[in-house]
Enzyme design. Structure first.
Site, short mmCIF file in Angstrom:
data_model
loop_
_atom_site.label_atom_id
_atom_site.label_comp_id
_atom_site.label_asym_id
_atom_site.label_seq_id
_atom_site.Cartn_x
_atom_site.Cartn_y
_atom_site.Cartn_z
N GLU A 47 -54.98 -48.13 7.07
CA GLU A 47 -55.76 -49.30 7.51
C GLU A 47 -54.93 -50.55 7.73
O GLU A 47 -55.42 -51.54 8.27
CB GLU A 47 -56.93 -49.57 6.56
N ASN A 48 -53.64 -50.51 7.33
CA ASN A 48 -52.79 -51.66 7.65
C ASN A 48 -52.23 -51.59 9.07
O ASN A 48 -51.41 -52.43 9.45
CB ASN A 48 -51.66 -51.80 6.62
#
Lengths: 220, 274
Positions: A47-48
């Site tokens: 998710e980064n």
């Protein structure tokens, strides 16, 4: 015998399908990556801002600009893409991820999940967990069936602050596998760990559950 | 003579900003990065050295004890953090527990979207994230019909594949089995800061930015969502050298630029055993 963490994650990996876009939570769910069936093409999202996580780097390949959501150094596989956090969570919240596997402190009988804070203890924050449970198509929880003191974690209603409401689709614990039945809004017990009985699962579960007519041993 | 936004040093990038009223005690500052990846490490040190106090910092994380925003926690220059996860930071924990430091936790996607919205002039938006959790407490909740919704949510009929998100009138009584699927959403507001400090890989003199790998993270949105934007980069090339198709942040968003040599600390060095 209750399942080991390795066996729990192996069972979770059996839910993967060819071409799936998958987000794995921090901790035990990360181990699912070790059990992707050979020949199956699964794309792991971080998710980064990465779609297409590769293996951990060799010492000479370590790049501080390339990490996963657990802040570990990683590599990107062929065909990977990088994007901003806004684009990453558009992917998550827009329903473009097929499956997420994550841990929990409590799961309620109608599929609520609590996994980010214990009142009175230092709160570190929810990170991306609330976005994932609100937006991903299939939410698989892997966890120990009971707390260390033996207390129930599969409960009637979560006593801890929620991460998301009625969102868990499947629960894999060291004792059993349960699937949410959307019509009944209850988990259905479908598989038990080898040597574990249905009665033992029921005794260690506070939630009201449905027992499938054909409960099978977990294939591990 | 073409524009250059380049400054000689991180301290130089803050020069005259107090006199111009751009920076002041109590201001709100956005700081890019995810963990220690893609943080404007030298601009954080320069911000510390301005001595400004009572800052509200919008940043996904709060650094570690002796690096990143942890440096501004050590000097007690931060009054409030708006973050999604603060991890292992003893200074943070101590100040939070003593009540010195206020913290507002946002879900990471909500934080990213609040910044994106703020930069795009969007005052607020509805999201399903956080409904039924402490995050939604006191916020407006509305129900919308969502086209192409998935089928995992209980009591949903098979999805229509296209259409508009439509606001639903408040429901009265139990749901009819054939009623349109609806879902609750919470209203979240946009964020806009006095100052944004971002980290990019390459820039040109005009301030066009290119980020590298997962060091991109929150930086592009933050570059759009503040009254004044300073970018820390690893390389500055002449304007016109970067491929216009490959620019992530257009130069118009950037007010000042500074080239530094990044230390790029690693939090969890993990290598394969082979």
């Amino acid at each position: 015998m209750p399942l080991t963490r390795d066996q729990i994650t192996r069972r979770a990996a059996a839910e993967l399908r060819d071409g799936f876009i998958v987000n794995l939570g921090i901790g035990m769910p990360t181990l699912v990556a070790n059990h992707i069936p050979p020949g199956m093409d699964v794309w792991l999202q971080s998710e980064n801002g990465l779609l297409g996580i590769g293996p951990f780097p060799k010492d000479s390949e370590v790049d501080p600009d390339l990490i996963n959501a657990g802040k570990q150094t990683i590599t990107a596989r062929a065909g990977a893409s990088y994007f901003s956090s806004a684009d990453s969570f558009a992917m998550i919240r827009g329903g473009h991820i097929d499956m997420c596997i994550l841990g929990a402190m409590q799961v309620s009988q109608d599929g609520d999940i609590a996994n980010w804070m214990i009142p009175g203890k230092m709160v570190k924050g929810m990170g991306g967990a609330m976005d994932l449970v609100a937006g991903v198509k299939k939410i698989v929880v892997t966890m120990e069936h009971n707390a260390k003191d033996g207390g129930a974690k599969v409960v009637r209603a979560c006593s801890l602050p929620l991460t998301g409401q009625r969102c868990v689709t499947m629960l894999i614990t060291d004792l059993c596998v349960m699937h949410m039945d959307p019509a009944r809004q209850r988990f259905v017990l479908t598989e038990v760990a080898p040597g574990v009985t249905v009665d033992e699962v029921k005794a260690k579960t506070e939630a009201e559950i449905v027992v499938a007519p054909d409960v099978r041993p977990v294939a591990v | 003579m073409s524009i250059t936004k380049r400054c000689a040093s991180p301290a130089d990038a803050f020069k005259d900003l107090a006199a111009q009223g751009v920076i002041r005690d109590g201001m709100t500052v956005m700081v890019g990065g995810f963990g220690l990846c893609g943080i404007p490490e030298h601009l954080i040190i320069a911000l510390r050295d301005t001595g400004l106090k009572g800052l509200t910092c919008i940043s996904n994380n709060a650094g570690v004890d002796d690096w990143g925003l942890g440096l501004l926690l050590q000097t007690r220059q931060i009054r409030k953090m708006i973050s999604s996860y603060v991890g292992e930071n003893a200074t943070f924990e101590k100040q939070f527990l003593s009540g010195e430091l206020e913290v507002e936790f946002n879900p990471q996607g909500t934080l990213a979207e609040r910044i994106r919205a703020g930069g795009a002039g969007i005052p607020a938006f509805y999201t399903a994230t956080g409904v039924g959790t402490p995050v939604a407490a006191g916020k407006e909740i509305r129900e919308f019909y969502r086209p192409a919704d998935d089928t995992r949510h209980q009591n949903r009929t098979p999805a229509a594949t296209a259409g508009t998100f439509e606001q639903m009138a408040p429901r009265v009584g139990p749901r009819a089995p054939d009623a349109p699927r609806r879902r609750e959403y919470v209203l979240e507001t946009g964020l806009y800061a006095d100052l944004a400090l971002v980290k990019a890989w390459r820039a040109d003199e005009f301030g066009n930015l290119v980020y590298r790998k997962t060091a991109r993270n929150f930086n592009p949105m933050m570059a759009t969502a503040a009254a004044f934007v300073i970018a820390e980069v690893e390389e500055v090339v002449p304007t016109g050298t970067l491929d216009p198709d490959g620019i992530h942040t257009p130069g118009s968003y950037v007010d000042r630029l500074v080239r530094t040599v990044s230390e790029k600390r690693i939090e969890q060095r993990t290598v394969s055993k082979a």
